[in-house]
Design a protein around this motif. Structure first.
Motif, PDB file in Angstrom:
ATOM      1  N   VAL A  64       0.846  -1.187   0.000  1.00 39.93           N
ATOM      2  CA  VAL A  64       0.000   0.000   0.000  1.00 39.93           C
ATOM      3  C   VAL A  64       0.882   1.237   0.000  1.00 39.93           C
ATOM      4  N   CYS A  65       0.426   2.262  -0.668  1.00 39.12           N
ATOM      5  CA  CYS A  65       1.209   3.481  -0.857  1.00 39.12           C
ATOM      6  C   CYS A  65       0.290   4.684  -0.720  1.00 39.12           C
ATOM      7  N   PRO A  66       0.828   5.912  -0.751  1.00 38.68           N
ATOM      8  CA  PRO A  66      -0.035   7.092  -0.634  1.00 38.68           C
ATOM      9  C   PRO A  66      -1.179   7.063  -1.645  1.00 38.68           C
ATOM     10  N   GLY A  67      -2.381   7.298  -1.163  1.00 40.72           N
ATOM     11  CA  GLY A  67      -3.571   7.235  -2.008  1.00 40.72           C
ATOM     12  C   GLY A  67      -4.347   5.948  -1.852  1.00 40.72           C
ATOM     13  N   SER A  68      -3.734   4.907  -1.254  1.00 39.63           N
ATOM     14  CA  SER A  68      -4.432   3.635  -1.068  1.00 39.63           C
ATOM     15  C   SER A  68      -5.563   3.791  -0.049  1.00 39.63           C
ATOM     16  N   VAL A  69      -6.644   3.065  -0.282  1.00 41.67           N
ATOM     17  CA  VAL A  69      -7.778   3.027   0.639  1.00 41.67           C
ATOM     18  C   VAL A  69      -8.044   1.573   1.010  1.00 41.67           C
ATOM     19  N   LEU A  70      -8.129   1.290   2.307  1.00 40.47           N
ATOM     20  CA  LEU A  70      -8.312  -0.077   2.792  1.00 40.47           C
ATOM     21  C   LEU A  70      -9.530  -0.142   3.695  1.00 40.47           C
ATOM     22  N   LEU A  71     -10.266  -1.245   3.623  1.00 36.16           N
ATOM     23  CA  LEU A  71     -11.415  -1.474   4.486  1.00 36.16           C
ATOM     24  C   LEU A  71     -11.116  -2.629   5.432  1.00 36.16           C
ATOM     25  N   TYR A  72     -11.421  -2.450   6.705  1.00 38.31           N
ATOM     26  CA  TYR A  72     -11.230  -3.485   7.710  1.00 38.31           C
ATOM     27  C   TYR A  72     -12.538  -3.712   8.450  1.00 38.31           C
ATOM     28  N   HIS A  73     -13.023  -4.939   8.435  1.00 36.62           N
ATOM     29  CA  HIS A  73     -14.203  -5.274   9.216  1.00 36.62           C
ATOM     30  C   HIS A  73     -13.795  -5.508  10.664  1.00 36.62           C
ATOM     31  N   SER A  74     -14.707  -5.274  11.558  1.00 39.44           N
ATOM     32  CA  SER A  74     -14.463  -5.509  12.972  1.00 39.44           C
ATOM     33  C   SER A  74     -13.957  -6.932  13.188  1.00 39.44           C
ATOM     34  N   GLY A  75     -12.824  -7.057  13.901  1.00 42.33           N
ATOM     35  CA  GLY A  75     -12.271  -8.371  14.206  1.00 42.33           C
ATOM     36  C   GLY A  75     -11.468  -9.005  13.089  1.00 42.33           C
ATOM     37  N   GLU A  76     -11.291  -8.314  11.957  1.00 40.40           N
ATOM     38  CA  GLU A  76     -10.554  -8.895  10.825  1.00 40.40           C
ATOM     39  C   GLU A  76      -9.052  -8.879  11.102  1.00 40.40           C
ATOM     40  N   LEU A  77      -8.429 -10.053  11.053  1.00 42.52           N
ATOM     41  CA  LEU A  77      -7.006 -10.160  11.338  1.00 42.52           C
ATOM     42  C   LEU A  77      -6.169  -9.615  10.186  1.00 42.52           C
ATOM     43  N   HIS A  78      -5.117  -8.870  10.542  1.00 40.05           N
ATOM     44  CA  HIS A  78      -4.178  -8.375   9.537  1.00 40.05           C
ATOM     45  C   HIS A  78      -2.893  -7.965  10.250  1.00 40.05           C
ATOM     46  N   ARG A  79      -1.870  -7.718   9.480  1.00 38.79           N
ATOM     47  CA  ARG A  79      -0.632  -7.174  10.031  1.00 38.79           C
ATOM     48  C   ARG A  79       0.045  -6.307   8.979  1.00 38.79           C
ATOM     49  N   ASN A  80       0.871  -5.372   9.457  1.00 40.70           N
ATOM     50  CA  ASN A  80       1.536  -4.416   8.579  1.00 40.70           C
ATOM     51  C   ASN A  80       3.035  -4.494   8.808  1.00 40.70           C
ATOM     52  N   ARG A  81       3.783  -4.734   7.727  1.00 39.73           N
ATOM     53  CA  ARG A  81       5.227  -4.877   7.831  1.00 39.73           C
ATOM     54  C   ARG A  81       5.921  -3.930   6.866  1.00 39.73           C
ATOM     55  N   HIS A  82       7.221  -3.747   7.101  1.00 39.69           N
ATOM     56  CA  HIS A  82       8.066  -2.930   6.216  1.00 39.69           C
ATOM     57  C   HIS A  82       7.470  -1.535   5.994  1.00 39.69           C
ATOM     58  N   THR A  83       7.043  -0.918   7.074  1.00 34.88           N
ATOM     59  CA  THR A  83       6.461   0.423   6.995  1.00 34.88           C
ATOM     60  C   THR A  83       7.521   1.440   6.603  1.00 34.88           C
ATOM     61  N   ARG A  84       7.154   2.318   5.679  1.00 36.75           N
ATOM     62  CA  ARG A  84       8.047   3.403   5.277  1.00 36.75           C
ATOM     63  C   ARG A  84       7.789   4.597   6.197  1.00 36.75           C
ATOM     64  N   HIS A  85       8.825   4.988   6.927  1.00 37.46           N
ATOM     65  CA  HIS A  85       8.661   6.069   7.903  1.00 37.46           C
ATOM     66  C   HIS A  85       9.147   7.404   7.323  1.00 37.46           C
ATOM     67  N   PRO A  86       8.434   8.486   7.672  1.00 35.78           N
ATOM     68  CA  PRO A  86       7.172   8.485   8.430  1.00 35.78           C
ATOM     69  C   PRO A  86       5.994   8.110   7.539  1.00 35.78           C
TER      70      PRO A  86
END
Length: 256
Positions: A64-86
């Motif tokens: 995911v990059c600038p401009g991306s839109v994501l939907l998460y349902h309540s309780g939906e498992l996910h994880r985020n790695r290799h985050t570009r800071h900031p």
């Protein structure tokens, strides 16, 4: 497994706004945070403003990059790695009770034109934070989650949507679209608002604004160049249309 409660995210909360059934949080990730599997107590929409990461769910992963839109349902498992800071996100959380009150489900067509401009408008309203902001945010979220048009959706509507997104930098007349789709112009004019919740002209402008938003955040091209690339007649036309769709001037959006 980590479960995050309302208005709680793995990064730092830079700004929060609450109204009945809705919480809007601006989250900043300045350093590495927890990368394990987790979920959220609330349904939420995430709009990536800066940075990005590798987002993983049970069904796979995506960058995911600038401009991306994501939907998460309540309780939906996910994880985020290799985050570009900031990295910086806008998160719009929605209560189940609020959805039930309006007889809505947590469903958004993320590719629809106008979603990202609407999310920026929501964010802008939370920054204004005056007596009108709560009602404005409620109305904008209702627009995002509005129930689909009743009746079966004709194939030409999806074909038209695909055409407008694929050829976003081209200018079509109603007659052009009629010829391409083999649909009478009157049919398009009469039924377009039913399936797209706006006029044809409004939708075409929203598509152009969405692409302009990506260019503003992802490149350092001058505003004039972006205006012409996105099919606007000049920078003034671009500026007026962008502000009408997002509530912000292009330069403000680029710097925010």
């Amino acid at each position: 497994m980590l479960r995050l409660e309302k208005a709680s995210f793995l990064g730092d909360s830079a700004h929060s706004f609450y109204t009945e059934g809705i919480a809007v949080t601006e989250t900043v990730y300045r350093e590495k945070v927890f990368e394990g599997w987790h979920c959220h107590a609330q349904h939420h929409i995430t709009f990536i403003l800066d940075g990005g990461n590798l987002e993983q769910r049970r069904r796979g992963e995506q960058e995911v990059c600038p401009g991306s839109v994501l939907l998460y349902h309540s309780g939906e498992l996910h994880r985020n790695r290799h985050t570009r800071h900031p990295s910086r996100n806008i998160n719009v959380e929605i209560d189940d009770a609020w959805l039930s009150e309006y007889q809505l489900s947590f469903t958004v067509r993320t590719a629809d034109a106008g979603l990202r401009p609407a999310l920026v408008r929501i964010w802008q309203e939370t920054r204004i934070k005056d007596d009108c902001s709560a009602a404005a945010v409620q109305a904008l979220v209702l627009q995002l989650l509005q129930a689909p048009a009743t009746g079966s959706r004709p194939p030409w509507a999806d074909q038209l949507r695909e055409l407008l997104h694929d050829c976003w930098n081209e200018t079509f007349s109603l007659e052009d679209l009629s010829d391409i789709l083999h649909i009478h112009p009157v049919t398009i004019s009469r039924y377009f608002p039913r399936y797209f919740s706006c006029t044809l002209g409004e939708y075409m402008r929203k598509v152009k604004i969405e692409h302009a938003m990506t260019l503003l955040r992802g490149t350092d091209r001058p505003l004039t160049a972006i205006a012409y690339e996105c099919g606007f007649s000049d920078q003034s036309h671009f500026t007026r249309t962008f502000k009408s769709g997002t509530g912000m001037l292009p330069g403000q959006y680029r710097k925010c």
